[in-house]
Enzyme design. Structure first.
Site, short mmCIF file in Angstrom:
data_model
loop_
_atom_site.label_atom_id
_atom_site.label_comp_id
_atom_site.label_asym_id
_atom_site.label_seq_id
_atom_site.Cartn_x
_atom_site.Cartn_y
_atom_site.Cartn_z
N ALA A 62 -12.84 -3.59 -7.19
CA ALA A 62 -13.08 -2.20 -6.82
C ALA A 62 -11.78 -1.65 -6.26
O ALA A 62 -10.89 -2.42 -5.88
CB ALA A 62 -14.16 -2.14 -5.75
N GLY A 101 -15.22 -6.71 -8.38
CA GLY A 101 -15.88 -5.87 -9.37
C GLY A 101 -15.40 -6.17 -10.79
O GLY A 101 -16.13 -5.98 -11.76
N GLU A 104 -17.37 -8.92 -11.93
CA GLU A 104 -18.74 -8.42 -12.16
C GLU A 104 -18.84 -7.70 -13.49
O GLU A 104 -19.85 -7.84 -14.22
CB GLU A 104 -19.16 -7.53 -10.98
CG GLU A 104 -19.33 -8.35 -9.70
CD GLU A 104 -19.60 -7.53 -8.46
OE1 GLU A 104 -18.81 -6.61 -8.19
OE2 GLU A 104 -20.58 -7.81 -7.77
N GLU A 124 -14.56 -10.71 -2.24
CA GLU A 124 -15.07 -9.66 -1.34
C GLU A 124 -15.22 -10.13 0.10
O GLU A 124 -14.99 -9.37 1.03
CB GLU A 124 -16.43 -9.15 -1.84
CG GLU A 124 -16.36 -8.22 -3.02
CD GLU A 124 -16.28 -8.94 -4.36
OE1 GLU A 124 -16.00 -10.16 -4.39
OE2 GLU A 124 -16.49 -8.26 -5.38
N1 CAA Z 1 -7.70 -1.78 -4.91
C1 CAA Z 1 -6.63 -0.99 -4.70
N2 CAA Z 1 -5.36 -1.41 -4.68
C2 CAA Z 1 -5.16 -2.71 -4.89
C3 CAA Z 1 -6.22 -3.61 -5.13
C4 CAA Z 1 -7.53 -3.10 -5.14
N3 CAA Z 1 -8.58 -3.87 -5.38
N4 CAA Z 1 -5.72 -4.84 -5.31
C5 CAA Z 1 -4.38 -4.71 -5.21
N5 CAA Z 1 -4.05 -3.44 -4.95
C6 CAA Z 1 -2.71 -2.88 -4.81
C7 CAA Z 1 -1.99 -3.45 -3.62
O1 CAA Z 1 -2.29 -2.74 -2.44
C8 CAA Z 1 -0.55 -3.30 -4.03
O2 CAA Z 1 -0.20 -1.96 -3.83
P1 CAA Z 1 1.28 -1.56 -3.38
O3 CAA Z 1 2.17 -2.10 -4.46
O4 CAA Z 1 1.21 -0.09 -3.28
O5 CAA Z 1 1.46 -2.27 -2.08
C9 CAA Z 1 -0.58 -3.54 -5.52
O6 CAA Z 1 -1.95 -3.32 -5.91
C10 CAA Z 1 -0.18 -4.92 -5.95
O7 CAA Z 1 -0.92 -5.87 -5.19
P2 CAA Z 1 -0.24 -7.20 -4.63
O8 CAA Z 1 1.05 -6.87 -3.97
O9 CAA Z 1 -1.25 -7.91 -3.85
O10 CAA Z 1 0.10 -7.95 -6.01
P3 CAA Z 1 -0.06 -9.47 -6.40
O11 CAA Z 1 0.37 -9.57 -7.81
O12 CAA Z 1 0.55 -10.33 -5.36
O13 CAA Z 1 -1.63 -9.77 -6.36
C11 CAA Z 1 -3.96 -9.42 -6.79
C12 CAA Z 1 -2.50 -9.15 -7.25
C13 CAA Z 1 -4.27 -10.90 -6.93
C14 CAA Z 1 -4.86 -8.61 -7.66
C15 CAA Z 1 -4.09 -9.03 -5.30
O14 CAA Z 1 -3.61 -7.72 -5.13
C16 CAA Z 1 -5.49 -9.05 -4.77
O15 CAA Z 1 -5.98 -10.11 -4.40
N6 CAA Z 1 -6.15 -7.87 -4.70
C17 CAA Z 1 -7.44 -7.74 -4.11
C18 CAA Z 1 -8.50 -8.16 -5.06
C19 CAA Z 1 -9.86 -7.95 -4.43
O16 CAA Z 1 -10.08 -8.21 -3.27
N7 CAA Z 1 -10.78 -7.49 -5.27
C20 CAA Z 1 -12.10 -7.28 -4.81
C21 CAA Z 1 -12.21 -5.88 -4.37
S1 CAA Z 1 -13.75 -5.60 -3.63
C22 CAA Z 1 -14.83 -5.39 -4.88
O17 CAA Z 1 -14.51 -5.50 -6.02
C23 CAA Z 1 -16.16 -5.02 -4.34
C24 CAA Z 1 -17.21 -4.69 -5.28
O18 CAA Z 1 -17.56 -5.43 -6.16
C25 CAA Z 1 -17.93 -3.42 -5.11
#
Ligand code: CAA
Length: 699
Positions: A62, A101, A104, A124
């Site tokens: 998400a 997501g 999912e 999450e």
């Molecule tokens: N939403 C918005 N922005 C996100 C994001 C997300 N889910 N995941 C990463 N970003 C952004 C980061 O803030 C970063 O932005 P900036 O460059 O502006 O700082 C950019 O994307 C790159 O992220 P990283 O620096 O972390 O890059 P990476 O290559 O080291 O890692 C990643 C990539 C593994 C995807 C890591 O970013 C990560 O773990 N992200 C979170 C993933 C997550 O938690 N997903 C679940 C979300 S909750 C959900 O999905 C709930 C639901 O079902 C309703």
């Protein structure tokens, strides 16, 4: 530009998501996927659908930036249900990471093809929520409840190979992912859709006993956290209820988590950790220096641990000691650490040898002349540090970065003893240095921007979270630790028992209380520090009782007795009446009438002390942002992430209240140690928060 596009190739439709940087499920992506499903359903020429992503990754979840704002329709659970309900087979083509997501969405597809390098996960829980779009219902159906619990509670990234063994991925390919996904879609046209939600779970092995056992197994690691228990309840629902009811339960529990302050705190930490590498005045155009070889001075626990970080990422290290025996001992400890990892199955014997081959030992400073970065980790006195840096100035090549691992000393003074202060900075590692994630990068007055930029990048390269701090006594972390320790120690002299102080802070969420921590670090360290300080410079009331313990040989865990007593070979702190006798005598000497102190008061005083010092550090510009301070405290001192660090915690209380409390403490306990930080006063009076300060000052 649209974030979702569709291209029809023969009778297969390829739906592509393109929402950089990580293809998060922003509103436009959800709407785009939903529209595509409707259009493709109605298009008779299309027999099957592939969902793929542009860029570095499949959908990584998400859009966290939309959290806390009113969600626009379509909601993700509806989009996911729409995909699963498709009458035409839908195939997910996964590269990079399918997270949250994103997974999912993939689970709602009928088939999943992935690159072997791909990873999946439901992280999450790390954001204080739970997978709210069917993940807790579909993953147990396809992977089994035990694997699903493991993935959902740990939030870990699961390799493609493991995910295939769970049944989550159908096919792995080395490259040409899209071609493989299209081939899978073609084949699926004859098989038809295969819906994860329709899989029946055989619940016979997953009764109440199984869940009770699982809860017990995670109790320690999830202490204090709100979301994990709700995740377990969701998986229980998946086992016991039909899909529609399970999804309803997931929704309810998702909202409980989303409304809990822990989710805001954990999301704050997520962004805070990504903010730390943004340094005012430094950008991608700032030149970097190449770090191909590192020298470490001192092969003790610290030096060895620091060296391991570089060897682990393939950077060769020269380790310097003054005597052969110390060098051999240091290298021996490093080898033992690696062998311990090998015994746990984390490394092979060849990998251990490969890692050890990155180390070269030496007794001569001249052997450091080809190093690009040299870090000293020698005894913590200015005199010794200056001697080391004078030598380094003599032998280091032009352009080498010279770093001190000092915890407290003035890095400007250290830099000044060289002819190249622009190349000098502090790199403060936390013990054990090969394990702890925090690295304080101390920017001295003359540190060159390219030196700082190089070290900020280097922190990431060695998998640390590097926070830039200015020069001041103890930098960010240890400077804040001092008033925290003072208040804890004062609570003892005023009437609390050490174990009561520890219990109060442990229950707040700290990994251990300050008394246990002091015993572990060595009570004599603070004692020696105070000896050189002069009694007018510290709160004698707080420490006289501690000093008496040290004078009686109670130096802490290392000698089996300190503030607590320890049985031989046992690290469990045991309260000791002999210690209480000393405390009571000292209280009497000071004319203090001992009284019991409620746990909340102990916590409040310790927290207010941390926050006030943090606000001073921020106001003096020794930290760029309040959120950097939170990152330091969570990663270096075990502050509970679910409270978001001390500064976020202050925001959650409200700075007006925090300021009023500190003013009240100044009244009660005297103003000497309770001067409110000017920045705190300013923000409180303006009705602002530390987060506002960060937004206005550091972007
Ligand atoms: N939403 C918005 N922005 C996100 C994001 C997300 N889910 N995941 C990463 N970003 C952004 C980061 O803030 C970063 O932005 P900036 O460059 O502006 O700082 C950019 O994307 C790159 O992220 P990283 O620096 O972390 O890059 P990476 O290559 O080291 O890692 C990643 C990539 C593994 C995807 C890591 O970013 C990560 O773990 N992200 C979170 C993933 C997550 O938690 N997903 C679940 C979300 S909750 C959900 O999905 C709930 C639901 O079902 C309703």
């Amino acid at each position: 530009m649209s974030t979702v596009s569709t291209e029809i190739q023969g009778d297969i439709a390829v739906v592509t998501v393109n929402n950089p940087p990580v293809n998060a499920l922003s509103h436009s992506v959800r709407a785009g996927l939903s529209d595509a499903m409707k259009i493709l359903s109605a298009n008779d020429a299309v027999k099957a659908v592939v969902i793929a992503c542009e860029g570095r990754t499949f959908i990584a979840g998400a859009d966290i930036r939309e959290f806390g704002k009113p969600m626009q329709e379509p909601h993700l659970p509806d989009v996911v249900n729409e995909i699963e309900a498709m009458e035409k087979p839908v195939v997910a083509a996964i590269h990079g990471t399918a997270l949250g997501g994103g997974l999912e969405v993939a689970l709602s597809c009928h088939y999943r093809v992935a690159l072997t390098s791909a990873k999946i996960g439901l992280p999450e829980v790390k954001l204080g929520i739970l997978p709210g779009a069917g993940g807790t219902q579909r993953l147990p159906r396809i992977a089994g409840p035990a694997n699903a619990l493991d993935a959902i509670i740990s939030g870990r990234h699961v390799s493609a190979k493991e995910a295939k063994s769970w049944g989550v991925l159908d096919e792995l390919v080395e490259d040409d992912l899209l071609a493989a996904a299209i081939a899978c879609a073609k084949e699926a046209t004859s098989k038809g859709p295969r819906r994860t939600g329709e899989i029946e779970i055989d619940g016979s092995a997953f009764g109440d006993e199984f869940f009770a056992g699982f809860r017990k197994s995670i109790a320690r690691q999830t202490r204090g956290y709100f979301a994990p228990e709700r995740c377990v309840q969701c998986v229980e629902a998946a086992v016991k209820l039909p899909l529609a009811e399970g999804l309803k339960r997931e929704r309810e529990l998702f909202y409980e988590c989303a409304q809990n302050p822990q989710s805001r705190a954990l999301q704050h930490m997520f962004f805070a950790e990504r903010q730390v590498s943004r340094i005012p005045g430094i950008d991608k155009d700032t030149p970097r220096r190449a770090i191909k070889k590192v020298g470490i001075i001192g092969a003790g626990t610290m030096g060895g641990g620091i060296a391991m970080n570089f060897a682990n990422v393939g950077i060769p290290v020269t380790l310097l000691e003054v005597q052969q025996e110390a060098l051999d001992r240091g290298l021996g400890v490093v080898r033992k650490n690696y062998e311990r990892s090998a015994a746990k199955g984390k490394l092979t014997a060849e990998q251990v040898e490969g890692l050890m081959s990155q180390f070269t030992g030496t007794l001569s400073y001249d052997d450091l002349s080809d190093c690009d970065l040299i870090i000293e980790a020698v005894f913590e006195t200015m005199e010794i540090k200056k001697k080391v840096f004078t030598e380094l100035d003599r032998v280091a090549k032009d352009g080498a970065i010279l770093a001190s691992n000092t915890s407290y000393l003035d890095v400007n003074e250290i830099a000044a003893c060289t002819k190249r202060p622009e190349d000098v900075l502090g790199l403060h590692f936390f013990s054990p240095a090969n394990v702890m994630r925090l690295l304080e990068i101390v920017r001295a007055d003359k540190t060159a921007p390219d030196v700082l930029a190089t070290c900020v990048d280097l922190a990431k390269a060695i998998r640390k979270v590097g926070v830039v701090a200015g020069v001041c006594h103890g930098f960010i972390g240890n400077r804040m630790l001092s008033p925290y320790g003072r208040e804890a120690s004062l609570a003892v002299i005023e009437g609390a028992k050490p174990e009561e102080v520890d219990a109060a802070l442990f229950n707040f969420g700290m990994p251990m209380g300050p008394m246990t921590m002091s015993d572990m670090a060595g009570v004599d360290i603070g004692y020696l520090n105070r000896q050189g300080m002069g009694r007018e410079n510290y709160e004698t009331k707080a420490y006289d009782w501690v000093d008496r313990l040290v004078e009686q040989g109670r130096k802490g865990l290392k000698v089996g007795k300190g503030i607590y007593t320890y049985a031989e070979g046992d690290r469990t702190p045991q309260p000791d009446p002999a210690v209480m006798a000393i405390v009571e005598e000292e209280s009497a000497k000071l004319g203090i009438e001992r009284k019991s102190i409620p746990a909340e008061d102990i916590v409040e005083r310790c927290m207010m002390a941390l926050i006030n010092e943090g606000a001073k550090i921020l106001g003096e510009g020794k930290a760029y942002r309040a959120s950097d301070i939170d990152v330091v405290y969570v990663n270096g001192y075990g502050y509970p992430p679910y409270r978001g660090g001390p500064m976020h915690y202050a925001d959650s209380i409200g700075l007006e209240k925090v300021y009023a409390k500190i003013c009240a403490f100044a009244e009660t306990f005297g103003p000497r140690w309770w001067q409110p930080a000017p920045l705190l006063k300013e923000l409180a009076e303006a009705g602002k928060s530390f987060a506002d300060y960060d937004r206005e000052n550091a972007g």
